[in-house]
Design an enzyme around this catalytic site. Structure first.
Site, short mmCIF file in Angstrom:
data_model
loop_
_atom_site.label_atom_id
_atom_site.label_comp_id
_atom_site.label_asym_id
_atom_site.label_seq_id
_atom_site.Cartn_x
_atom_site.Cartn_y
_atom_site.Cartn_z
N LYS A 154 0.82 -1.23 0.00
CA LYS A 154 0.00 0.00 0.00
C LYS A 154 0.85 1.27 0.00
O LYS A 154 0.41 2.29 -0.50
CB LYS A 154 -0.97 0.00 1.19
N LYS A 235 -5.96 -11.81 -4.25
CA LYS A 235 -7.25 -11.82 -3.56
C LYS A 235 -8.22 -10.81 -4.19
O LYS A 235 -7.79 -9.80 -4.74
CB LYS A 235 -7.08 -11.53 -2.06
N LYS A 238 -11.52 -4.60 -2.74
CA LYS A 238 -12.29 -3.41 -3.09
C LYS A 238 -11.45 -2.43 -3.90
O LYS A 238 -11.95 -1.72 -4.76
CB LYS A 238 -12.74 -2.74 -1.78
N1 LIG Z 1 -10.73 -11.74 -0.94
C1 LIG Z 1 -11.03 -12.05 0.32
N2 LIG Z 1 -11.26 -13.34 0.66
C2 LIG Z 1 -11.60 -13.67 1.94
N3 LIG Z 1 -11.72 -12.76 2.95
C3 LIG Z 1 -11.50 -11.47 2.64
C4 LIG Z 1 -11.15 -11.05 1.33
N4 LIG Z 1 -11.00 -9.69 1.34
C5 LIG Z 1 -11.25 -9.29 2.61
N5 LIG Z 1 -11.56 -10.35 3.39
C6 LIG Z 1 -11.91 -10.34 4.82
O1 LIG Z 1 -12.97 -9.41 5.03
C7 LIG Z 1 -12.84 -8.81 6.33
C8 LIG Z 1 -12.90 -7.29 6.21
O2 LIG Z 1 -11.88 -6.87 5.32
P1 LIG Z 1 -11.10 -5.51 5.52
O3 LIG Z 1 -10.11 -5.39 4.39
O4 LIG Z 1 -12.05 -4.40 5.72
O5 LIG Z 1 -10.32 -5.82 6.87
C9 LIG Z 1 -9.31 -5.01 7.32
O6 LIG Z 1 -8.82 -4.10 6.67
C10 LIG Z 1 -8.94 -5.25 8.76
N6 LIG Z 1 -7.61 -4.72 8.98
C11 LIG Z 1 -10.02 -4.62 9.63
C12 LIG Z 1 -9.70 -4.65 11.08
C13 LIG Z 1 -9.25 -3.60 11.82
N7 LIG Z 1 -9.09 -3.99 13.12
C14 LIG Z 1 -9.43 -5.31 13.22
C15 LIG Z 1 -9.41 -6.17 14.34
C16 LIG Z 1 -9.80 -7.50 14.12
C17 LIG Z 1 -10.18 -7.96 12.85
C18 LIG Z 1 -10.21 -7.10 11.73
C19 LIG Z 1 -9.81 -5.78 11.95
C20 LIG Z 1 -11.48 -9.27 6.87
O7 LIG Z 1 -11.70 -10.33 7.79
C21 LIG Z 1 -10.76 -9.78 5.65
O8 LIG Z 1 -9.82 -10.79 5.94
#
Ligand SMILES: Nc1ncnc2c1ncn2[C@@H]1O[C@H](COP(=O)(O)OC(=O)[C@@H](N)Cc2c[nH]c3ccccc23)[C@@H](O)[C@H]1O
Length: 369
Positions: A154, A235, A238
């Protein structure tokens, strides 16, 4: 149908995660399972979050949100957060962020998250997340953060070489989890390295200040990584600049058909499951199995005799069927902004109640009191 969970980082595969003891400032928390009030039973706490990027995509849903819905039925202490502070690491217009927070909230509610069964809240309404991130940042080494792939990827998109917020993002993530002494964190595979950092930080803190945090474990769903429809080696995301790569759960049936029709596969027409040598078609099989609730074998059995072009349309139809009711519900919920705001505020109040005594104890442990 109940889904099977895999507790990771790295707990052996099991239908349900183990239940470690959870020490709190007041002693052991009692009553683990909903409706069970047996004294001295220790309690698991589920925590997870999603960045407010608008409406979630298929990867968010199958990798995380679907698990969240099941877990809120299974566990008595469950917190899900809309991670607006994390969102600032990739700059956004304030009006866009404001709208995205509401749209993401509408989407998770429409997917089945029930504020009566969990605390659903906006991260920035509980400032202790940021305060704890500072404390944890002071016991985290910069080289460890520099090695994380998300930073490397990023920062390339930021003209300034990468912000402090982007670098320390995983420390804030550790604070999100540890502020509630969470024991289990349902996430997709892309978050596992961040979870490992949270585990290391918890252990480091415990070593320095005495046993305090449970070491949180990741829970992965069976579809832990949904791939891009344009490049099945990466993967689904978004932020993918290729519009056909990512299926959003609010996409219209026509958009869904188009995206699957254009999905990259290979020159073999048969439908088989072999992620290493046939990532494109295998991704379709995984999506098909996940949205239909069937096993991979059942999906393959049903697809005998179909070529990949036809199969893509079968998968598109299964996705359309799965998300049609959710799409309608999102639209309804989006019309009532004040309801969405109230849900997030009420959730934050309850989250704060949990966080306050834990954070007070952390303040005492580090010497602020
Ligand atoms: N292509 C994919 N295949 C399978 N799973 C996927 C895919 N894209 C996204 N995910 C899962 O979706 C959840 C939310 O994604 P984020 O990118 O917002 O997720 C994030 O950016 C985190 N850093 C948000 C966060 C902040 N603090 C936390 C504390 C605990 C757990 C999560 C968080 C996630 O579970 C992510 O693994």
């Amino acid at each position: 149908m109940r889904r099977r969970f895999r507790a990771c980082t790295l707990v052996p595969s099991s239908p349900r995660p183990p239940r470690p003891a959870m020490a709190t400032p007041g002693g052991l928390i009692r009553a683990a399972r909903r409706g069970t009030l047996a004294q001295n039973m220790v309690m698991d706490r589920i925590f997870s979050g999603i960045q407010p990027t608008g409406t979630p995509h298929l990867g968010n849903y199958l990798g995380a949100i679907q698990n969240w819905v099941n877990l809120q039925e299974e566990y008595s202490s469950v917190l899900y957060s809309i991670m607006d502070m994390h969102s600032l690491t990739m700059p956004k217009e304030p009006a866009v962020l404001r709208q995205n927070i509401l749209d993401t909230t509408a989407a998770v509610l429409a997917c089945g998250i029930d504020p009566k069964k969990c605390f659903l809240f906006r991260q920035s309404l509980v400032p202790e997340h940021a305060e704890l991130a500072w404390i944890l940042g002071c016991i985290t080494n910069v080289p460890r953060l520099l090695r994380l792939p998300q930073w490397k990827m990023k920062r390339a998109s930021q003209s300034n070489g990468g912000t402090v917020g982007l670098l320390t993002y995983p420390v804030l993530q550790a604070a999100d989890i540890l502020l509630y002494k969470s024991t289990h964190v349902p996430v997709g595979e892309d978050q596992v390295l961040h979870l490992e950092l949270a585990q290391d930080i918890a252990q480091h803190f415990n070593k320095k200040y005495g046993e305090f945090f449970p070491v949180p474990k990741a829970i992965l769903s069976t579809t832990k990584k949904i791939k891009s429809l344009r490049d099945p080696t990466v993967k689904m995301s978004k932020s993918d600049p290729q519009k056909l790569a990512t299926v959003n759960i609010v996409d219209s049936p026509d958009e869904i058909v188009l995206k699957f029709r254009k999905a990259v596969t290979d020159f073999t027409s048969e439908v088989t499951y072999d992620p290493a040598s046939r990532p494109g078609v295998s991704n379709l099989v995984s999506i098909h199995a996940a949205v239909s609730g069937l096993s991979t074998e059942e999906v393959l059995h049903q697809s005998v005799g179909l070529d990949t072009a036809h199969y893509k349309m079968v998968v598109a139809e299964a996705v359309i069927q799965k998300f049609a009711p959710i799409r309608n519900e999102i639209k309804k919920l989006q019309e009532d902004k004040s309801h969405l705001i109230k849900v997030l505020e009420a959730g934050a109040e309850k989250a704060k109640e949990l966080a306050t005594p834990i954070y007070q104890e952390i303040r005492r442990l580090v010497g602020f009191q």
